[in-house]
Design a protein around this motif. Structure first.
Motif, PDB file in Angstrom:
ATOM      1  N   GLY A  87      31.867 -30.023  37.026  1.00 38.80           N
ATOM      2  CA  GLY A  87      31.324 -28.935  36.228  1.00 38.80           C
ATOM      3  C   GLY A  87      31.818 -27.563  36.605  1.00 38.80           C
ATOM      4  N   GLU A  88      32.675 -27.463  37.622  1.00 35.46           N
ATOM      5  CA  GLU A  88      33.275 -26.173  37.962  1.00 35.46           C
ATOM      6  C   GLU A  88      34.340 -25.833  36.927  1.00 35.46           C
ATOM      7  OE1 GLU A  88      32.947 -26.384  42.825  1.00 35.46           O
ATOM      8  OE2 GLU A  88      34.650 -27.323  41.799  1.00 35.46           O
ATOM      9  N   VAL A  89      34.599 -24.535  36.751  1.00 37.38           N
ATOM     10  CA  VAL A  89      35.606 -24.104  35.790  1.00 37.38           C
ATOM     11  C   VAL A  89      36.744 -23.420  36.543  1.00 37.38           C
ATOM     12  CG1 VAL A  89      36.087 -22.757  33.714  1.00 37.38           C
ATOM     13  CG2 VAL A  89      33.811 -23.750  34.054  1.00 37.38           C
ATOM     14  N   ILE A  90      37.956 -23.935  36.358  1.00 37.42           N
ATOM     15  CA  ILE A  90      39.146 -23.322  36.934  1.00 37.42           C
ATOM     16  C   ILE A  90      39.687 -22.329  35.908  1.00 37.42           C
ATOM     17  CG2 ILE A  90      41.401 -23.732  37.960  1.00 37.42           C
ATOM     18  CD1 ILE A  90      39.049 -24.980  39.488  1.00 37.42           C
ATOM     19  N   ILE A  91      39.897 -21.098  36.345  1.00 33.35           N
ATOM     20  CA  ILE A  91      40.264 -20.006  35.443  1.00 33.35           C
ATOM     21  C   ILE A  91      41.546 -19.356  35.956  1.00 33.35           C
ATOM     22  CG2 ILE A  91      39.533 -17.783  34.483  1.00 33.35           C
ATOM     23  CD1 ILE A  91      36.621 -18.757  35.273  1.00 33.35           C
ATOM     24  N   LEU A  92      42.506 -19.180  35.073  1.00 31.98           N
ATOM     25  CA  LEU A  92      43.717 -18.459  35.445  1.00 31.98           C
ATOM     26  C   LEU A  92      43.512 -16.975  35.186  1.00 31.98           C
ATOM     27  CD1 LEU A  92      46.600 -20.728  34.128  1.00 31.98           C
ATOM     28  CD2 LEU A  92      45.426 -20.763  36.328  1.00 31.98           C
ATOM     29  N   ASP A  93      43.498 -16.213  36.256  1.00 32.01           N
ATOM     30  CA  ASP A  93      43.398 -14.758  36.157  1.00 32.01           C
ATOM     31  C   ASP A  93      44.828 -14.226  36.165  1.00 32.01           C
ATOM     32  OD1 ASP A  93      42.825 -12.066  36.327  1.00 32.01           O
ATOM     33  OD2 ASP A  93      41.173 -12.332  37.725  1.00 32.01           O
ATOM     34  N   GLY A  94      45.485 -14.331  34.999  1.00 30.54           N
ATOM     35  CA  GLY A  94      46.907 -14.011  34.919  1.00 30.54           C
ATOM     36  C   GLY A  94      47.225 -12.570  35.243  1.00 30.54           C
ATOM     37  N   GLY A  95      46.290 -11.662  34.976  1.00 28.73           N
ATOM     38  CA  GLY A  95      46.534 -10.265  35.276  1.00 28.73           C
ATOM     39  C   GLY A  95      46.645  -9.979  36.751  1.00 28.73           C
ATOM     40  N   HIS A  96      46.128 -10.888  37.598  1.00 32.02           N
ATOM     41  CA  HIS A  96      46.218 -10.720  39.043  1.00 32.02           C
ATOM     42  C   HIS A  96      46.998 -11.851  39.706  1.00 32.02           C
ATOM     43  CE1 HIS A  96      42.518  -8.191  38.281  1.00 32.02           C
ATOM     44  NE2 HIS A  96      43.288  -7.370  38.955  1.00 32.02           N
ATOM     45  N   ASN A  97      47.655 -12.685  38.899  1.00 36.46           N
ATOM     46  CA  ASN A  97      48.439 -13.801  39.441  1.00 36.46           C
ATOM     47  C   ASN A  97      47.597 -14.667  40.377  1.00 36.46           C
ATOM     48  OD1 ASN A  97      50.879 -13.077  38.114  1.00 36.46           O
ATOM     49  ND2 ASN A  97      51.201 -11.471  39.626  1.00 36.46           N
ATOM     50  N   GLN A  98      46.385 -14.978  39.934  1.00 35.36           N
ATOM     51  CA  GLN A  98      45.458 -15.747  40.753  1.00 35.36           C
ATOM     52  C   GLN A  98      44.825 -16.885  39.961  1.00 35.36           C
ATOM     53  OE1 GLN A  98      42.901 -12.492  42.234  1.00 35.36           O
ATOM     54  NE2 GLN A  98      43.456 -13.155  44.284  1.00 35.36           N
ATOM     55  N   VAL A  99      44.302 -17.842  40.705  1.00 34.00           N
ATOM     56  CA  VAL A  99      43.502 -18.920  40.142  1.00 34.00           C
ATOM     57  C   VAL A  99      42.088 -18.748  40.679  1.00 34.00           C
ATOM     58  CG1 VAL A  99      43.228 -21.409  39.885  1.00 34.00           C
ATOM     59  CG2 VAL A  99      45.533 -20.411  40.063  1.00 34.00           C
ATOM     60  N   ARG A 100      41.125 -18.600  39.779  1.00 34.50           N
ATOM     61  CA  ARG A 100      39.739 -18.362  40.166  1.00 34.50           C
ATOM     62  C   ARG A 100      38.901 -19.601  39.852  1.00 34.50           C
ATOM     63  NH1 ARG A 100      39.077 -12.774  39.386  1.00 34.50           N
ATOM     64  NH2 ARG A 100      37.255 -12.841  40.734  1.00 34.50           N
ATOM     65  N   LYS A 101      37.721 -19.676  40.447  1.00 34.08           N
ATOM     66  CA  LYS A 101      36.841 -20.821  40.240  1.00 34.08           C
ATOM     67  C   LYS A 101      35.422 -20.346  39.996  1.00 34.08           C
ATOM     68  CE  LYS A 101      35.793 -23.646  43.677  1.00 34.08           C
ATOM     69  NZ  LYS A 101      35.927 -24.737  44.685  1.00 34.08           N
ATOM     70  N   LEU A 102      34.861 -20.795  38.896  1.00 36.62           N
ATOM     71  CA  LEU A 102      33.472 -20.524  38.558  1.00 36.62           C
ATOM     72  C   LEU A 102      32.637 -21.723  38.967  1.00 36.62           C
ATOM     73  CD1 LEU A 102      31.443 -18.625  37.006  1.00 36.62           C
ATOM     74  CD2 LEU A 102      31.959 -20.014  34.983  1.00 36.62           C
ATOM     75  N   SER A 103      31.569 -21.488  39.726  1.00 38.28           N
ATOM     76  CA  SER A 103      30.742 -22.583  40.212  1.00 38.28           C
ATOM     77  C   SER A 103      30.069 -23.305  39.050  1.00 38.28           C
ATOM     78  CB  SER A 103      29.684 -22.056  41.188  1.00 38.28           C
ATOM     79  OG  SER A 103      28.814 -21.141  40.534  1.00 38.28           O
ATOM     80  N   ALA A 104      29.649 -24.550  39.289  1.00 40.78           N
ATOM     81  CA  ALA A 104      29.066 -25.376  38.229  1.00 40.78           C
ATOM     82  C   ALA A 104      27.813 -24.744  37.639  1.00 40.78           C
ATOM     83  CB  ALA A 104      28.764 -26.769  38.766  1.00 40.78           C
ATOM     84  N   ASP A 105      27.065 -24.018  38.455  1.00 41.01           N
ATOM     85  CA  ASP A 105      25.863 -23.368  37.929  1.00 41.01           C
ATOM     86  C   ASP A 105      26.151 -21.973  37.383  1.00 41.01           C
ATOM     87  OD1 ASP A 105      26.308 -21.902  40.214  1.00 41.01           O
ATOM     88  OD2 ASP A 105      24.364 -22.337  41.134  1.00 41.01           O
TER      89      ASP A 105
END
Length: 746
Positions: A87-105
């Motif tokens: 249930g976590e969401v992997i997000i590409l923060d392309g403006g910062h050349n990063q991969v972010r993660k949103l917790s399941a909750d």
């Protein structure tokens, strides 16, 4: 920029002498119509933390981790999103050349991988494997996850496909770093060209769609397949039958957009095609079948209904939910979330209502679905959508200011999940109630008034030591009006500011140097006859200004020269020579500069200037130069032989980044000096403030490299792209995005 005054002098200012300073200041006293009180107010209490807000609002875009939605921030360019089995969401923060993660909750946003460096200048690649923030990406656009929680990233401008473990360990799955190609092979023997969308099936096969920007390429928009062994093959060399087109100038330009990929739970590959405006599925041998829509050139639309009559337009995202229902994010005049049934029939679930911008910037921000760019489906059956927002008050409409993740129900109601709305504006007021719009240059006058070039509002604001903000040249502000050339003084978009010992305010308008005293602006000097003598790659504009306590003004140029203007307006060449580009220490005209930027002076009359703007043109690395009152030029810090970068340490080994992009005017670094001999340099690109100490060491005193946001408290804290700077005694002032903050120095 901002000069300094000795601590002894400030400690012994009496109420009478402070009043005299106000009356002599650039826009002080009752003679100019100011509403200043007859005597200065008592000094405000010292800030309780080393880093604190003085005035304005620090909310907006960034890559700050933390609790959602109150703290965490996103860049204004969010790439693909994918949901893990947990249930976590992997997000590409392309403006910062990063991969972010949103917790399941949905309560926490963290950084999974990538260093956050958003300013990669003309590099063929920005790549490194490694753990977490040690890894490097270059504008990633697509992401998918497998059942084990591994993420697969289309690292677009590195031309690679990367793999990230659940713990954040990054490896390169396939492709050649920095090489655009279409070779099949295994691992690094294969090549991709701007991979943009990825999907992974239950057997571990990774599918990759690529960007092809011209129909002259040997392949159009292929779909490639990476087997679990690392072997890369071409599933189809041309996913679309028809190119898209755009009108720029002249005849339309044709190009192929990448198709958008997703797999269902059985492993079948689907593609949303924004060129042919259809949904397809692919067999294992690459055979394609149209699931919904009709292939035809220029067949855009937003018609619901059976597969044979349904129409799609500019498809932006595709995703399956946990029960294998298929959804797309589409845009035709306005955004819509649409469901594709098992028989290919199409139903629009959520559609944006009003996507017209009102005069105050409203009508098309997050919560309207109008600016939605990405979408995925979370386990609760909601749609997680990335949306961007413009200015809320009409200033700077057309500029993307912030991004939010919002959760939509199938009925269309939404709530904020992450991302903070920016709060730019033009309101005067006290502290946090005041509003700025992209503040830039700063300067302090002897009475303690801080002048702020408010670029987005095209004016100059004043900030008192207690945080009171007023607008220069308006009723109830310092100077109810500025006579003479006041319009030019106030409206210059980027121009630096400086003050002298009498409180006179100086700025630049092209090659003209303007002086404001007693609420009247006059032309002090015009440098055009000097600067226009020698044509160069740069326009003949002045680029930096500083003044000493005696009222002498120094002006830097992009053409390698510094001029001195005395109190009578007489201009002389102070150091360097017009049109001679290089890097050489020496006396006066024997010294050589590259393209010069912002300046400052210290209490002893020494001049400091940023050198090395326009690196792409002159190939001279950024340095900080020092010029004595007699004109002797030395290099204080930096390496003219090194490319722009970020490195602390001994002055000769330190590296700086002083300009965003190759053009002028542009966002640039600024300087200030304290009364102990230290020089401070803002770095809005790395998002830090550097100190060049009297011991010859360069260190970072505020901010954290490539972290954009705001955290008050102990240093280094977190600051968002500091630009303007001024220092007096142990207090440093910085302009950041839509605010002015203060730093209590040791």
């Amino acid at each position: 920029m901002a000069g300094t005054t000795s601590a002894a002098r400030l400690r012994h200012l009496s109420a009478l002498s402070a009043l005299t300073s106000i009356l002599l200041s650039a826009c002080g006293g009752g003679s100019g119509g100011s509403s200043d009180p007859a005597a200065p107010p008592p000094p405000p209490p010292a800030p309780t933390t080393a880093l604190s807000l003085l005035a304005g609002n620090t909310d907006g875009a960034g890559n700050q981790d933390g609790a959602t939605p109150a703290t965490a921030r996103l860049s204004t360019y969010v790439g693909g999103m994918a949901v893990t089995s947990a249930g976590e969401v992997i997000i590409l923060d392309g403006g910062h050349n990063q991969v972010r993660k949103l917790s399941a909750d949905k309560s926490q946003l963290t950084t999974l991988a990538g260093d956050g460096n958003r300013y990669v200048f003309n590099a063929p690649s920005y790549h490194a494997d490694g753990a977490g923030t040690a890894a490097r990406f270059y504008r990633p656009m697509g992401v998918a996850v497998d059942a084990a929680g591994n993420a697969y990233v289309a690292d677009t401008d590195n031309h690679l496909v990367r793999k990230i473990s659940p713990a954040g360990a990054v490896t390169t799955l396939a492709g050649k770093v920095g090489v655009c190609g279409n070779e099949d092979g295994t691992g690094s023997a294969a090549s991709f060209c701007r991979p943009a969308s990825v999907a992974v099936d239950k057997a571990g096969n990774v599918y990759v769609a690529e960007v092809r920007e011209s129909t002259t390429n040997s392949v159009a928009n292929p779909i490639r397949k990476i087997a679990p062994t690392g072997e890369v093959t071409t599933l189809t060399s041309k996913a679309s039958q028809n190119p898209s087109s755009a009108f720029i100038s002249g005849p339309p330009v044709e190009f192929y957009r990448p198709v958008l990929l997703a797999t269902d739970s059985t492993g079948v590959l689907y593609a949303a095609d924004p060129n042919d405006h259809v949904i397809r599925k692919y067999a294992s041998d690459g055979q394609a079948t149209v699931v919904s829509g009709v292939v035809a050139r220029d067949n855009k639309g937003d018609t619901d209904g059976a597969a044979s009559v349904a129409k799609f337009s500019d498809l932006k995202a595709i995703a399956f939910d946990a029960t294998n229902r298929l959804f797309v994010l589409d845009w035709y005049a306005r955004s819509a979330i649409r469901q594709i049934g098992s028989d290919g029939s199409v139903t629009t679930l959520v559609r944006a209502n009003n996507c017209n911008y009102a005069g105050d910037g409203s009508g098309a921000g997050p919560g309207t679905l109008c600016t939605a760019d990405q979408m995925t489906v979370t386990p609760d059956g909601r749609f997680l959508v990335a949306e961007t927002g413009m200015s809320p008050n009409g200033a700077g409409i057309g500029t993307v200011r912030y991004a939010q993740l919002r959760s939509y129900t199938p009925q269309g109601s939404s709530t904020v999940v992450a991302g903070i709305r920016s709060a730019e504006g033009a309101s005067d007021g006290q502290g946090g109630s005041a509003r700025f719009d992209t503040p830039g240059s700063l300067a302090l006058n002897p009475a303690g008034t801080l002048y702020v070039r408010d670029e987005g509002n095209r004016n100059i604001r004043t900030v008192q030591a207690d945080g009171l903000v007023r607008t220069l040249g308006k009723p109830d502000g310092h100077c109810a009006a500025i006579t003479g050339l006041g319009a030019q003084v106030l409206s210059s978009f980027w121009a630096p500011l400086a003050t002298d010992g009498a409180g006179n305010l100086y700025t630049i308008d092209g090659a003209r140097v303007l002086k404001t005293a007693n609420c009247q602006a006059v032309l002090l000097a015009d440098l055009a006859p000097w600067l226009d003598k020698v044509p160069t790659a740069f326009l003949g504009v002045a680029s930096g200004i500083a003044a000493d306590n005696a009222g002498n003004v120094y002006v830097a140029s992009l053409k390698g020269a510094i001029f001195k203007i005395d109190t009578k307006g007489e201009v002389t060449l102070f150091a360097g020579s017009v049109g001679t580009v290089g890097h050489l220490d020496g006396q006066g005209a024997a010294a050589q500069f590259s393209a010069l930027g912002h300046m400052t002076t210290d209490a002893a009359g020494n001049l400091y200037v940023i050198d090395g703007l326009g690196y792409d043109t002159n190939k001279v690395g950024p340095t900080i130069r020092k010029i004595t009152p007699s004109g002797a030029v030395t290099t204080l810090a930096g390496n003219p032989g090194a490319i722009p970068g970020y490195a602390d340490g001994p002055a000769t080994a330190a590296r700086f980044t002083v300009q965003q992009g190759p053009t002028w005017p542009a966002q640039t670094a600024s300087l200030a000096a304290d009364n102990r001999g230290n020089v401070y340099v803002t770095d809005p690109f790395t998002s830090v403030v550097r100190k060049i100490g009297t011991d010859g060491q360069v260190s970072t005193v505020a901010g954290q490299a490539w972290k954009y946001g705001f955290v008050a408290g102990d240093l280094p804290g977190l600051i968002d792209r500091p630009r303007g700077i001024a220092v007096r005694d142990h207090m440093m002032y910085l302009s950041v995005s839509n605010a002015v903050v203060q730093v209590q120095l040791p």
